[in-house]
Design a protein around this motif. Structure first.
Motif, PDB file in Angstrom:
ATOM      1  N   LYS A 179       2.248  -0.933   2.445  1.00  0.00           N
ATOM      2  CA  LYS A 179       0.842  -0.558   2.618  1.00  0.00           C
ATOM      3  C   LYS A 179      -0.045  -1.794   2.711  1.00  0.00           C
ATOM      4  O   LYS A 179      -1.006  -1.830   3.475  1.00  0.00           O
ATOM      5  N   MET A 185      -5.745   2.643  -0.655  1.00  0.00           N
ATOM      6  CA  MET A 185      -4.561   2.817   0.183  1.00  0.00           C
ATOM      7  C   MET A 185      -3.339   3.175  -0.660  1.00  0.00           C
ATOM      8  O   MET A 185      -2.506   3.970  -0.238  1.00  0.00           O
ATOM      9  N   TYR A 186      -3.242   2.611  -1.843  1.00  0.00           N
ATOM     10  CA  TYR A 186      -2.080   2.864  -2.702  1.00  0.00           C
ATOM     11  C   TYR A 186      -1.968   4.329  -3.127  1.00  0.00           C
ATOM     12  O   TYR A 186      -0.878   4.819  -3.353  1.00  0.00           O
ATOM     13  N   GLU A 206       6.950   0.112  -1.368  1.00  0.00           N
ATOM     14  CA  GLU A 206       5.970   0.966  -0.689  1.00  0.00           C
ATOM     15  C   GLU A 206       4.588   0.301  -0.708  1.00  0.00           C
ATOM     16  O   GLU A 206       3.879   0.289   0.296  1.00  0.00           O
ATOM     17  N   ASN A 207       4.221  -0.272  -1.852  1.00  0.00           N
ATOM     18  CA  ASN A 207       2.929  -0.949  -1.947  1.00  0.00           C
ATOM     19  C   ASN A 207       2.879  -2.169  -1.028  1.00  0.00           C
ATOM     20  O   ASN A 207       1.844  -2.458  -0.426  1.00  0.00           O
ATOM     21  N   PHE A 235      -6.849   6.152   7.694  1.00  0.00           N
ATOM     22  CA  PHE A 235      -7.492   5.193   6.795  1.00  0.00           C
ATOM     23  C   PHE A 235      -7.426   3.784   7.365  1.00  0.00           C
ATOM     24  O   PHE A 235      -8.414   3.046   7.331  1.00  0.00           O
ATOM     25  N   GLU A 263      -2.953   8.141   5.994  1.00  0.00           N
ATOM     26  CA  GLU A 263      -2.778   6.692   5.894  1.00  0.00           C
ATOM     27  C   GLU A 263      -3.160   6.017   7.210  1.00  0.00           C
ATOM     28  O   GLU A 263      -3.871   5.023   7.232  1.00  0.00           O
ATOM     29  N   LYS A 264      -2.687   6.587   8.330  1.00  0.00           N
ATOM     30  CA  LYS A 264      -3.017   6.043   9.656  1.00  0.00           C
ATOM     31  C   LYS A 264      -4.522   6.119   9.910  1.00  0.00           C
ATOM     32  O   LYS A 264      -5.123   5.165  10.397  1.00  0.00           O
ATOM     33  N   ILE A 311      -2.883   6.966  -1.333  1.00  0.00           N
ATOM     34  CA  ILE A 311      -2.675   7.869  -0.202  1.00  0.00           C
ATOM     35  C   ILE A 311      -1.176   8.094  -0.023  1.00  0.00           C
ATOM     36  O   ILE A 311      -0.404   7.156   0.092  1.00  0.00           O
ATOM     37  N   THR A 312      -0.791   9.362   0.020  1.00  0.00           N
ATOM     38  CA  THR A 312       0.632   9.687   0.176  1.00  0.00           C
ATOM     39  C   THR A 312       0.939  10.288   1.548  1.00  0.00           C
ATOM     40  O   THR A 312       2.071  10.238   1.993  1.00  0.00           O
ATOM     41  N   ASP A 313      -0.040  10.839   2.224  1.00  0.00           N
ATOM     42  CA  ASP A 313       0.149  11.464   3.528  1.00  0.00           C
ATOM     43  C   ASP A 313       0.116  10.404   4.629  1.00  0.00           C
ATOM     44  O   ASP A 313      -0.834   9.622   4.713  1.00  0.00           O
ATOM     45  N   THR A 314       1.149  10.357   5.485  1.00  0.00           N
ATOM     46  CA  THR A 314       1.228   9.318   6.519  1.00  0.00           C
ATOM     47  C   THR A 314       0.121   9.446   7.564  1.00  0.00           C
ATOM     48  O   THR A 314      -0.373   8.440   8.066  1.00  0.00           O
TER      49      THR A 314
END
Length: 181
Positions: free
Chosen positions: A47, A66-67, A43-44, A78, A75-76, A69-72
């Protein structure tokens, strides 16, 4: 030596047994969570790839954020923010003196196929500067070309200094300062 009463004067066998017990607990935790750690590593890495377009220093700064952040969707947003921010940084650099020198050097290089003198760059830069007292000398422009842009110069015929343009360095500076042909 300490005056604290809760710290023993010497280490006895119970200390070493407690230390071994803690090490074993930590090892058991690692075994139990190995699969989760491997998933987290993947996952990292994903990202990290999302931020691969960023400059190294900006990526280094933003990657820890970034690491977590869990919400997609977040994340986008960001990633979009990071790319926009990098664009702002490049624009700001392009408006500084080294950026202006690079812009003119890049334009002259495209027009003259690599045979660019420091004087030509100086003249091109000074056409953009309105006030006489802010105009640059050839020495100042040469120093910027060598020290801040990373090109070498050599003295040619007639006492003119030519810029030795490295294509690799040129491509890097295009991403750093932006360039308009």
């Amino acid at each position: 030596c300490t005056t604290r009463q809760d710290i023993p004067s010497f280490i006895d066998e119970t200390f070493w047994k407690d230390a071994e017990r803690v090490r074993n607990k930590l090892l058991l935790y690692r075994f139990k969570n190995l699969n989760n750690l491997l998933i987290q590593e993947k996952e990292n890495e994903r990202k990290k790839n999302l931020l691969s377009q960023l400059e190294p220093r900006l990526k280094q700064t933003l990657l820890p954020l970034m690491y977590v952040i869990t919400d997609t969707e977040l994340e986008k947003q960001f990633v979009d923010f990071a790319l926009e921010y990098q664009g702002q940084i490049v624009d700001a650099r392009g408006n500084e003196t080294p950026g202006l020198v690079f812009q003119k050097l890049y334009q002259l290089n495209n027009e003259q196929e690599g045979k660019v003198t420091v004087k030509e760059v100086t003249d091109a830069v000074n056409t953009e500067i309105e006030k006489e007292r802010y105009k640059l000398t050839s020495q100042k422009v040469g120093k910027i070309i060598r020290e801040e842009l990373g090109f070498k110069t050599h003295k040619g015929a007639g006492g003119l200094y030519f810029v030795d343009i490295s294509q690799k360095q040129l491509e890097y500076l295009v991403t750093r300062y932006g360039a308009e042909s």
